[in-house]
Design a protein around this motif. Structure first.
Motif: not given
Ligand code: ADP
Ligand code: TYD
Length: 208
Positions: A56-71
């Protein structure tokens, strides 16, 4: 060794993974072999919902660790719900991206470190390994250029050329670390790339 066959296609955005997976799927179907095609992040109801949050282009503030855990979370669900059962039934599973994407994008390009991302993903994989990993290599600006012609870019594709360059270098790096990764020249015709992949698949099956 897996009862079925798990084949992953890896490479930067726009390198031609989806195009090649489609052709490879047809190759197995024509041979009468049962094949399942998945994409990451995604491939299950829950994993597709996680995909929507990540891209989502709206989630610009996503933390890198959050992103890694979501994947990794999306991957865990896909493996449990789809990949492991299919492999246990002797089917061929074609993955459009796999754990190596996380190692490159989150571990190297987002600087979380290969070891950190690998350990998160060891939990998600639950011992599963791909039999074959093809990495389609293409100059980074060419891949993203193809994507721009195809559709509007998502949050990750929109991050800028420096990031795509890091991804490109990350893939080069991991292809020398992991013996399993087979390099495929993606700067070639769709048909030549397909033939190259099929030759390697046939050689693997012959020697399995
Ligand atoms: P990926 O899944 O790696 O992001 P795609 O398969 O979606 O890449 O391909 C991105 C775009 O490039 C599509 O428009 C596709 O038709 C085109 N494409 C794929 N392979 C090639 C190729 N070998 N040469 C030229 N264009 C290609
Ligand atoms: P997608 O549109 O599926 O890939 P492509 O652009 O190659 O067709 O988008 C998935 C995006 O998510 C892509 O930019 C790569 C990124 N990604 C990661 O950063 N880590 C991962 O573990 C995976 C699977 C994908």
């Amino acid at each position: 060794m897996n009862k079925g066959l798990l084949i992953a296609l890896e490479g930067p955005d726009g390198s031609g993974k989806s195009t090649q997976i489609e052709l490879l799927e047809k190759y197995f179907v024509d041979k009468g072999i049962e094949v399942i095609r998945t994409r990451e992040p995604g491939g299950t109801k829950i994993s597709e919902k996680i995909r929507a949050v990540i891209l989502d282009n709206d989630n610009q503030e996503m933390d890198n660790m959050c992103e890694a855990l979501l994947y990794a979370a999306a991957r865990a669900q896909l493996i449990k719900e789809v990949i492991k059962p299919a492999i246990a039934e002797g089917k061929v599973v074609l993955c459009d991206r796999f754990v190596y994407s996380s190692i490159v994008y989150q571990g190297i390009a987002r600087d979380l470190g290969i070891d950190t991302v690998k350990s998160i993903n060891d939990c998600a994989l639950g011992g599963l390994e791909a039999d074959l990993v093809f990495m389609i290599s293409i100059p980074y600006d060419k891949g993203i250029g193809r994507k721009k012609n195809q559709r509007e870019l998502d949050r990750l594709e929109n991050v800028g050329m420096d990031f795509h360059k890091k991804v490109f270098e990350g893939y080069s790096k991991i292809s020398s670390i992991y013996d399993k990764i087979e390099l495929i020249n993606g700067d070639d015709s769709i048909e030549n790339i397909h033939r190259n992949i099929v030759n390697r698949v046939e050689s693997y099956i012959e020697h399995k």
